[in-house]
Write a protein that holds these residues in place. Sequence first.
Motif, mmCIF file in Angstrom:
data_model
loop_
_atom_site.group_PDB
_atom_site.id
_atom_site.type_symbol
_atom_site.label_atom_id
_atom_site.label_comp_id
_atom_site.label_asym_id
_atom_site.label_seq_id
_atom_site.Cartn_x
_atom_site.Cartn_y
_atom_site.Cartn_z
ATOM 1 N N GLU A 80 -23.101 -2.458 -39.742
ATOM 2 C CA GLU A 80 -24.155 -2.350 -38.733
ATOM 3 C C GLU A 80 -24.270 -3.579 -37.840
ATOM 4 O O GLU A 80 -24.585 -3.463 -36.656
ATOM 5 N N LEU A 237 -33.029 -1.544 -31.199
ATOM 6 C CA LEU A 237 -32.094 -1.015 -32.183
ATOM 7 C C LEU A 237 -32.140 -1.816 -33.477
ATOM 8 O O LEU A 237 -32.197 -1.261 -34.578
ATOM 9 N N ILE A 240 -35.347 -1.268 -35.777
ATOM 10 C CA ILE A 240 -35.351 0.032 -36.476
ATOM 11 C C ILE A 240 -34.280 0.053 -37.567
ATOM 12 O O ILE A 240 -34.513 0.513 -38.691
ATOM 13 N N VAL A 241 -33.092 -0.468 -37.252
ATOM 14 C CA VAL A 241 -32.006 -0.506 -38.233
ATOM 15 C C VAL A 241 -32.403 -1.359 -39.437
ATOM 16 O O VAL A 241 -32.197 -0.967 -40.597
ATOM 17 N N SER A 268 -38.089 -0.882 -28.056
ATOM 18 C CA SER A 268 -37.571 0.331 -27.415
ATOM 19 C C SER A 268 -38.439 0.744 -26.234
ATOM 20 O O SER A 268 -37.934 1.115 -25.164
ATOM 21 N N LEU A 435 -27.896 3.888 -35.567
ATOM 22 C CA LEU A 435 -29.174 4.365 -36.104
ATOM 23 C C LEU A 435 -28.966 5.296 -37.287
ATOM 24 O O LEU A 435 -29.683 5.217 -38.299
#
Length: 541
Positions: A80, A237, A240-241, A268, A435
């Motif tokens: 990731e 991003l 949230i990840v 976001s 995601l």
Amino acid sequence: MAQIGKAPCDETLILHGLHGSRAGEGEGSDCPEAARPWVLAAAIVGSSMAFIDGTVVNVALPAIQSDLRATAFQAQWVVESYALLLAALLLVGGALGDHYGRRRIFAIGIGIFALSSVACALAGNVQQLIAARAVQGVGGALLVPGSLALISAAYPEKERGKAIGTWSGFSGITAAVGPVLGGFLVDHFSWTWAFLINVPMALLVLWIVWRHVPESRGASASGGLDLWGALLATAGLGGIVYAFIEAPTQGWGSVAVLAALAIGVLGSVAFFVAERKARTPMLPLELLRIGNFSGANLLTLLLYAALGGGLYFFPLNLIQVQGYSATVAGAALLPFIFIMFALSGWAGQLVDRFGSRMPLVIGPAIAAVGFALFALPGVGASYWSGFLPAVVVLGFGMTVTVAPLTTTVMNAVGADLAGVASGVNNAVSRAAAVLAIAVFGALMAWAFDTALAGHLREMGATAQLTAFLEGERSNLAGAAIPPGADAATAAAVKRAVAESFVAGFRWVMLSSAALAVLSALSAWLMIRSTPPAAGGTDGKK
């Protein structure tokens, strides 16, 4: 294998370039004819580094997890951290080349990628590896669009199609060979060679660039850079990840997880606000008002989330549960790649014959069946009867989808926005995989924990054994056997861990199937079969 083969719109990124590359500027090219083959070679080898790295690491993950004593969630970060920076900075990387010189930015990207590859190989713990992978992502964001733009700038329009075809063909070979080569290196040498293989390739590319590649800039070089957009996209991003990857170990009530989720959501939202005000936005919001464009990107988001999230766990299943070697696991998706390569020309004609809507409904629907088939095999399944049918069906479904999807994106807008549109769609596919791996990782952890608890109850496991496996659950299928356990207990624990991973794998694949169905539904509701009129309107003929 989070990003199998090429992302959608790769060829059109070459054809039109990111942020106004020279592909659409006219017939001529300032690049000397003798230098063009060298430019093509540099672009092929340079982009191959990123393609190989994007697929090899998944095959190497079990060895990395074991050698560095990493949890399954730390192993997720190895993938990731690279994919996150690549997805968030890809469009900015293209714009930097237009502003400061494509040759220069491409060479910088190659250098960063090579040095960070060495850092990956020398990492003494998983935290160092994750950090080095993040830097690799920055290098990838510079070299990937740079390699595409170099071809666009070097070849005149009448020769560009052949150059694109050559690049695409070698990219297909890279996609096929990369995972197998990575598996061979892991099996016979060490996972570190999966990164060190980049170094000689990088030295070759830098020599070619230094000696043979001329400098070029884009027409939009004076338009400004959307650095705020890149920063906010990374924060959105990344937040949230982080929340989804860390929640299984820290808990959803953890301050760090809640703070990351808040940063992700706010980042976001702020990204879309900033894009409305930016002079040269990464994502021109007016494009989202074009029905076919927004529909194609929603389909891309859903389908590539299914592909990236689902196939991330496939090599882990093959190696850690089914007992396959890394080489065999790397070869497991070769039929997928060969199908896409062999039928790409046929698939490219589907829009002309049937319009865009029908292939974009049927293709994801077939892919959904493929994902569902992945959920059938249990522990000890044969590849030929258990997994190959799923690989073949999924490959055919994606083949039916990808070329019409790219055509739909390009037909939805006018020629002046083609480069931006293809770049946005390419970035959406990469962000979707980032995601999905995080979200599916949380789903896998929940399903694994639930199944393992049930198996331990059925075994009548002692409190001591249960406590030991509680500490190992973050390793998922890599969970260790309790030291000193007798043969029968060790076999029962190994079986319970394997079946628990398969239970989670089934949840992941059925969720991927559901996303594929939703992507087909989005095409049915939002895509119009008749291509919009030139200029990007949605009017019917």
